[in-house]
Design a protein around this motif. Structure first.
Motif, PDB file in Angstrom:
ATOM      1  N   ALA A 144       0.843  -1.200   0.000  1.00  0.00           N
ATOM      2  CA  ALA A 144       0.000   0.000   0.000  1.00  0.00           C
ATOM      3  C   ALA A 144       0.877   1.249   0.000  1.00  0.00           C
ATOM      4  CB  ALA A 144      -0.915   0.002   1.212  1.00  0.00           C
ATOM      5  N   GLY A 145       0.473   2.230  -0.797  1.00  0.00           N
ATOM      6  CA  GLY A 145       1.257   3.440  -0.929  1.00  0.00           C
ATOM      7  C   GLY A 145       2.073   3.478  -2.199  1.00  0.00           C
ATOM      8  N   SER A 146       2.247   2.294  -2.823  1.00  0.00           N
ATOM      9  CA  SER A 146       2.946   2.234  -4.100  1.00  0.00           C
ATOM     10  C   SER A 146       1.983   2.607  -5.225  1.00  0.00           C
ATOM     11  CB  SER A 146       3.504   0.827  -4.324  1.00  0.00           C
ATOM     12  OG  SER A 146       4.382   0.461  -3.291  1.00  0.00           O
ATOM     13  N   ASN A 147       2.477   2.582  -6.459  1.00  0.00           N
ATOM     14  CA  ASN A 147       1.631   2.852  -7.616  1.00  0.00           C
ATOM     15  C   ASN A 147       0.469   1.855  -7.652  1.00  0.00           C
ATOM     16  OD1 ASN A 147       0.935   2.169 -10.607  1.00  0.00           O
ATOM     17  ND2 ASN A 147       1.805   4.226 -10.662  1.00  0.00           N
ATOM     18  N   PRO A 148      -0.783   2.327  -7.770  1.00  0.00           N
ATOM     19  CA  PRO A 148      -1.943   1.413  -7.750  1.00  0.00           C
ATOM     20  C   PRO A 148      -1.877   0.332  -8.829  1.00  0.00           C
ATOM     21  CG  PRO A 148      -2.664   3.686  -7.505  1.00  0.00           C
ATOM     22  CD  PRO A 148      -1.202   3.747  -7.829  1.00  0.00           C
ATOM     23  N   GLY A 149      -1.410   0.696 -10.023  1.00  0.00           N
ATOM     24  CA  GLY A 149      -1.295  -0.296 -11.085  1.00  0.00           C
ATOM     25  C   GLY A 149      -0.302  -1.385 -10.742  1.00  0.00           C
ATOM     26  N   LEU A 150       0.813  -0.992 -10.126  1.00  0.00           N
ATOM     27  CA  LEU A 150       1.821  -1.974  -9.699  1.00  0.00           C
ATOM     28  C   LEU A 150       1.258  -2.901  -8.641  1.00  0.00           C
ATOM     29  CD1 LEU A 150       4.725  -3.053  -9.675  1.00  0.00           C
ATOM     30  CD2 LEU A 150       5.275  -1.274  -7.982  1.00  0.00           C
TER      31      LEU A 150
END
Length: 275
Positions: free
Chosen positions: A67-73
């Motif tokens: 969580a907090g990373s790029n949503p697509g990733l």
């Protein structure tokens, strides 16, 4: 120099006939198991539901911990994590309702199995898949694996699939989900190496999970999880709506769009010789 015109027969157009023969062989095996060894058939169905549920938990863990990373990733990592479930199910020859939609529709097309028996096998398989999900989440309650963040993510996913979805949207997304799953399995049947099989099986799952399509057994596992972890957030009429229309959509996507289409493309209904 003269070049002779190639001479072809109708049978030469059946480019995936070996796949169909493999499917019919598996249909016959599944039929015998369900008829003569019901306990073993149910156990294989339970294993499928258990594997889907445990990989759903794995996917929730991946998504919440990134969580907090790029949503697509985050979504693609979650989809890859969940794809392991179907790879394990297919390669261990466990019984999953949605892949059986393709297999038994081919059997119905070639008239190697009756409709009544197919319906019975579908119901038994679905029951076993659901039991597997309940067993997994029941065991999970004895641990701290399901964190508050994972429970919140589970609740958000289930709400989107039930309360926030229309029956038509669920059915169409169900068609897409099982089309990709079964086209991956159909391609994998042509592969000899386990790694190649795993790649194509997993590819279809990655697409359906990333795109948030509807898979009736996966959804049933999520609903089982909600019953243990956030029962009050369930809307039962919406749960029923999802199960019914995801079931219908999955059958159309896997049974009609893949099973029936490729059965038709690879032979005539009376091509199978029955003794």
């Amino acid at each position: 120099m003269q070049i002779e015109k190639p001479v072809k027969t109708v049978e030469d157009t059946y480019t995936s006939s070996e796949n169909i023969a493999d499917i019919l062989n598996q249909v016959a095996t599944k039929e015998v198991t369900a008829d003569k060894e019901l306990g073993r058939f149910m156990l294989k169905s339970i294993i499928s539901g258990f594997l889907l549920a445990i990989m759903a938990v794995f996917m929730l863990a991946v998504k919440t911990q990134f969580a907090g990373s790029n949503p697509g990733l985050i979504n693609i990592l979650g989809a890859i994590a969940f794809s392991i479930a179907l790879i394990m199910i297919v390669l261990t020859k466990a019984e999953l309702l949605t892949s059986n939609f393709m297999f038994f529709t081919v059997g119905l097309y070639y008239k190697t199995i009756s409709l009544g028996k197919v319906i019975k096998i579908f119901l038994l398989c679905f029951l076993g898949n659901i039991i597997g999900g309940f067993i997994l989440f029941g065991m999970m309650t004895g641990t701290k694996i399901m964190t508050p963040e994972m429970i919140a993510a589970l609740t958000k996913t289930v709400t989107a699939k039930t309360i926030e979805s229309t029956w038509l949207g669920i059915m169409i997304k169900g068609i897409f989900a099982n089309f990709f799953i079964n086209i991956g399995i159909f391609i994998a049947l042509q592969c000899k190496e386990a790694l190649a099989k795993a790649f194509f099986i997993g590819l279809g799952v990655v697409i359906f999970v990333f795109m948030a399509y509807e898979h009736v057994v996966y959804n049933a596992g999520l609903f089982a999880g909600m019953m243990f972890y956030n029962y009050d957030a369930l809307s039962w009429i919406d749960v029923l709506k999802n199960i019914v229309f995801a079931f219908i959509g999955n059958y159309i996507g896997g049974g009609i769009f893949v099973g029936l289409v490729y059965a038709y493309l690879n032979g005539r209904r009376n091509d199978i010789v029955r003794s």
